[in-house]
Design an enzyme around this catalytic site. Structure first.
Site, mmCIF file in Angstrom:
data_model
loop_
_atom_site.group_PDB
_atom_site.id
_atom_site.type_symbol
_atom_site.label_atom_id
_atom_site.label_comp_id
_atom_site.label_asym_id
_atom_site.label_seq_id
_atom_site.Cartn_x
_atom_site.Cartn_y
_atom_site.Cartn_z
ATOM 1 N N GLU A 287 3.713 11.855 66.861
ATOM 2 C CA GLU A 287 2.427 10.925 66.605
ATOM 3 C C GLU A 287 1.195 12.268 67.604
ATOM 4 O OE1 GLU A 287 2.455 6.395 68.378
ATOM 5 O OE2 GLU A 287 2.907 7.585 69.443
HETATM 6 C C1 TNX Z 1 5.955 5.889 70.219
HETATM 7 S S1 TNX Z 1 8.572 6.398 68.860
HETATM 8 C C2 TNX Z 1 6.473 7.105 70.278
HETATM 9 C C3 TNX Z 1 6.182 7.314 72.204
HETATM 10 C C4 TNX Z 1 5.816 5.031 72.855
HETATM 11 C C5 TNX Z 1 6.456 3.557 71.764
HETATM 12 C C6 TNX Z 1 5.787 2.645 71.976
HETATM 13 C C7 TNX Z 1 7.826 7.262 69.558
HETATM 14 C C8 TNX Z 1 8.181 8.713 68.871
HETATM 15 N N1 TNX Z 1 6.716 7.557 69.989
HETATM 16 O O1 TNX Z 1 5.935 7.725 72.714
HETATM 17 O O2 TNX Z 1 6.451 4.740 73.403
HETATM 18 O O3 TNX Z 1 5.811 4.470 70.939
HETATM 19 O O4 TNX Z 1 3.956 3.120 72.751
#
Ligand code: TNX
Length: 683
Positions: A287
């Protein structure tokens, strides 16, 4: 659970009035002695017998013969995990090629213990067992909510009991950096709120896990999810971090164009890598918000200069450099699937999380893969949903293409990442690159006291998916065994039930029963619906109270599951279950009077009053059905009642509706709905 690769159960069982005494053949080690010590204590807890003093002579004890070889691959993905276990009238034999097999054999043996009215016994069995996948993990996020060492150790104990072998710790994120660094002390001084593990604590935890056959894979998330780190070292940031900025908490990213960033990470990862001896090191990579980079003029200029049209290409350059740094330190790099969106060194392990199609794309590019798509525990889905996801199926999880397209206006580019690829296929070569899976638990809305009940028992069902043959897929049978395993875990130290009681007692001191009864028949809304601020630019909800009935309710109501099973048996003609059904329904119906009383004047509980009334109505409908009511008026009212529950479930059926649709009162779903529907003959 997990069900063995091959098991034969003969009738009869071996009484063990005075416990067991181990007879060693082969390489006995201190580690194995400690394993037997734990086994003995657990046996005593499960069998209801006093634990013998460690040096007791073992008079009258049944012999447990353990033959074990030595295994240089212990605590690696090459560990020899297979074991053979025989229980018959002569005693017990456990044969394994290495310590991991002994641990697994002892875990299986504990599940064969029957407490018995007079004395405990062990069921006769012949078991020949080995796992389907070498990587069987859970991930715990200790950044969003800090988890104490004691709490983590309980999870490690439970993992041992169901043969999970990887604990992936998500140790840094926007909300906090959780490990003491002596090289960069500002990390914990500025960015942990005093909540972090000292290096001594980490060494102790790693040793604790190693004793139980569990590897700890640390994750220090970069370049995104690094707000905490950047508060301490703002010179590495892409956008100047502002303390308390709720948007940045989630999106702040390291500047990948600065040499200083790599010098910093080389030293930090070096220090952390020495603390966590496992070969695998997770560097995050998820992300990254493109604007963090594109809105920084120097980074934008760098991209132009290097001919990078996309931030993915810039990230791939970052990933390749981190991979090299970690490789120099003897580590194998892991990253979330975003790292595979542009070409990177193929020995980087890709953790497929956004959709299972990344299993196909990453293995096609030659990457080893760990699958977490389909196993997200923080979606608060029932165990069955995860249980039926196969790690080798690239079409098992993600958004249906039509849905993804419909949501494109809302999701933007995310729609492509989340969209299932119906054409994704795997070759046998690709299959072999899938090392296994992990069940992640992000903890935006999970506190330390909630952890046991959010992780378990669902992780036991997922452990079975990762261990047992793919053909083991009977959901009803899984739930029957899951309820037993959950109790075994709690009898031997898990705090899942104890902490739910604590939370209920805090809400309703002196009379926690009505709150617990409501929580036992309900479950929280799903797919981040209960994470009230997740879609509002921050991934933690400091204002959200995490002590409501929906925080106590588990994603699986095992009582409702048992009720559903009995209801279907009843409908199929088994009238013997009727009294039990009546008792269950009467209790749920009558709980409402008590709940209304204890909730008076207590806002959190008052909010759940409609949920309690709905439970009462459903239970009454079930009782009416048992009494043979069928009239049109009743059928119409019951249909409407059931439809309301379906609508409540639909309102959090995926991440997108859960964000927009109105949710049921107190974020609670009524889990007895399917059973009532069956009794009413309306299914
Ligand atoms: C995405 S899953 C994320 C997390 C968050 C989750 C829920 C992932 C690799 N990254 O940092 O906790 O969404 O909000």
């Amino acid at each position: 659970m997990p069900q063995p690769a091959s098991a034969q159960f003969d009738t009869g069982s071996l009484p063990i009035p005075a416990g067991l005494s181990v007879v060693w053949e082969g390489t006995r080690t201190a580690l194995l002695d400690r394993a037997v010590g734990r086994f003995t204590a657990r046996l005593a807890a499960l069998g209801g017998i006093p634990a013998p003093a460690p040096d007791a002579p073992g008079g009258g004890a049944i012999p447990l013969h353990i033959r074990v070889g030595s295994d240089p691959g212990y605590l690696s993905i090459a560990a020899r995990e297979q074991y053979r276990l025989t229980v018959d009238a002569n005693g017990i034999d456990l044969v394994a090629d290495g310590p991991a097999g002994v641990l697994h054999g002892l875990a299986t043996l504990l599940q064969l213990v029957q407490a018995g009215p007079q004395q405990p016994s062990i069921a006769y069995a012949r078991i020949d067992d080995a796992p389907r996948f070498a990587w069987r993990g859970v991930m715990i996020d200790v950044s969003r909510h800090f988890m104490t060492i004691e709490t983590l150790k309980r999870q490690i104990d439970a993992m041992e009991m169901v043969k999970l072998d990887v604990l992936h710790l998500h140790l840094s994120d926007g909300q906090g950096f959780r490990v003491e660094s002596r090289v960069f002390p500002r990390l914990t001084r500025v960015a942990s709120h005093g909540q972090y593990y000292t290096q001594d604590q980490i060494r102790d935890l790693v040793a604790y896990a190693a004793d139980r056959g569990i590897r700890i894979v640390p994750e220090f998330d970069t370049p995104g999810h690094s707000f905490a780190l950047l508060l301490a070292y703002p010179e590495l940031a892409s956008q100047a971090p502002v303390p308390g900025d709720r948007h940045q908490v989630n999106v702040a990213a390291i500047n990948p164009t600065l040499e200083e960033s790599y010098r910093f990470l080389r030293r930090l990862y070096g220090e952390m890598g020495r603390l966590f001896p496992d070969r695998y090191f997770h560097a995050g990579g998820d992300e990254v918000s493109p604007t963090q980079w594109t809105k920084n003029p120097a980074i934008a200029a760098f991209m132009t200069q290097h001919g990078f049209a996309t931030t993915q290409q810039l990230q791939a350059r970052f990933t390749a450099r981190i991979q090299k740094i970690l490789q120099d330190q003897g580590k194998i790099m892991m990253g979330w699937d975003e790292v595979s969106e542009a070409p990177i060194p193929d020995n980087v392990v890709v953790e497929a999380w956004r959709g299972s199609k990344f299993i196909a794309s990453a293995t096609r590019a030659g990457h080893p893969v760990v699958v977490s798509a389909g196993y997200y525990l923080d979606f608060l889905l029932p165990a069955s949903e995860h249980y039926l996801v196969d790690p080798l199926d690239p079409r098992a999880s993600g958004l249906a293409p039509e849905l993804a397209e419909k949501l494109r206006p809302k999701l933007g580019a995310m729609a492509d990442a989340l969209k299932l690829d119906p054409s994704a296929t795997m070759t046998p070569v690709q299959d072999r690159l899938v090392m296994g899976g992990e069940a992640p638990l992000w903890t935006e809305v999970v506190t330390d006291e909630m952890l046991d009940a959010r992780l378990w028992p669902r992780s036991a069902a997922i452990a079975e998916r990762f261990w047992s043959p793919a053909s083991v897929r009977d959901v009803r049978d899984m739930y029957r065994r899951l309820a037993v395993v959950q109790d075994e875990l709690c009898v031997t130290g898990l705090q899942a039930q104890a902490n739910r009681y604590r939370m209920a007692a805090r809400l309703s001191p002196g009379d926690a029963g009505p709150v617990l009864a409501l929580a036992d028949a309900t479950s929280p809304i799903r797919n981040y619906g209960h994470n009230h601020l997740v879609f509002h630019g921050t991934k933690i909800a400091p204002e959200q109270r995490m002590n409501t009935p929906s925080d106590i309710a588990a994603p699986d109501s095992l009582a409702a599951e048992r009720f559903d099973d009995l209801a279907h048996r009843y409908v199929a003609g088994d009238r013997s279950v009727r009294p039990v059904l009546e008792t269950m329904l009467t209790r749920w119906r009558d709980n409402d009077v008590a709940f209304q009383a204890v909730s008076a004047g207590h806002p959190i509980l008052e909010e759940a009053r409609p949920a309690s009334q709905e439970l009462k109505a459903l239970a009454q409908a079930g009782l009416d059905a048992l009494a043979g009511r069928k009239d049109t008026q009743w059928r119409a009212a019951t249909s409407a009642l059931l439809a309301r529950q379906d609508q409540a479930v639909a309102a959090s059926a995926n991440m997108v509706v859960s964000r927009a649709a109105p949710q049921p009162p107190a974020d609670l779903l009524q889990d007895i709905t399917p059973g009532v529907r069956a009794l009413a003959g309306l299914d």
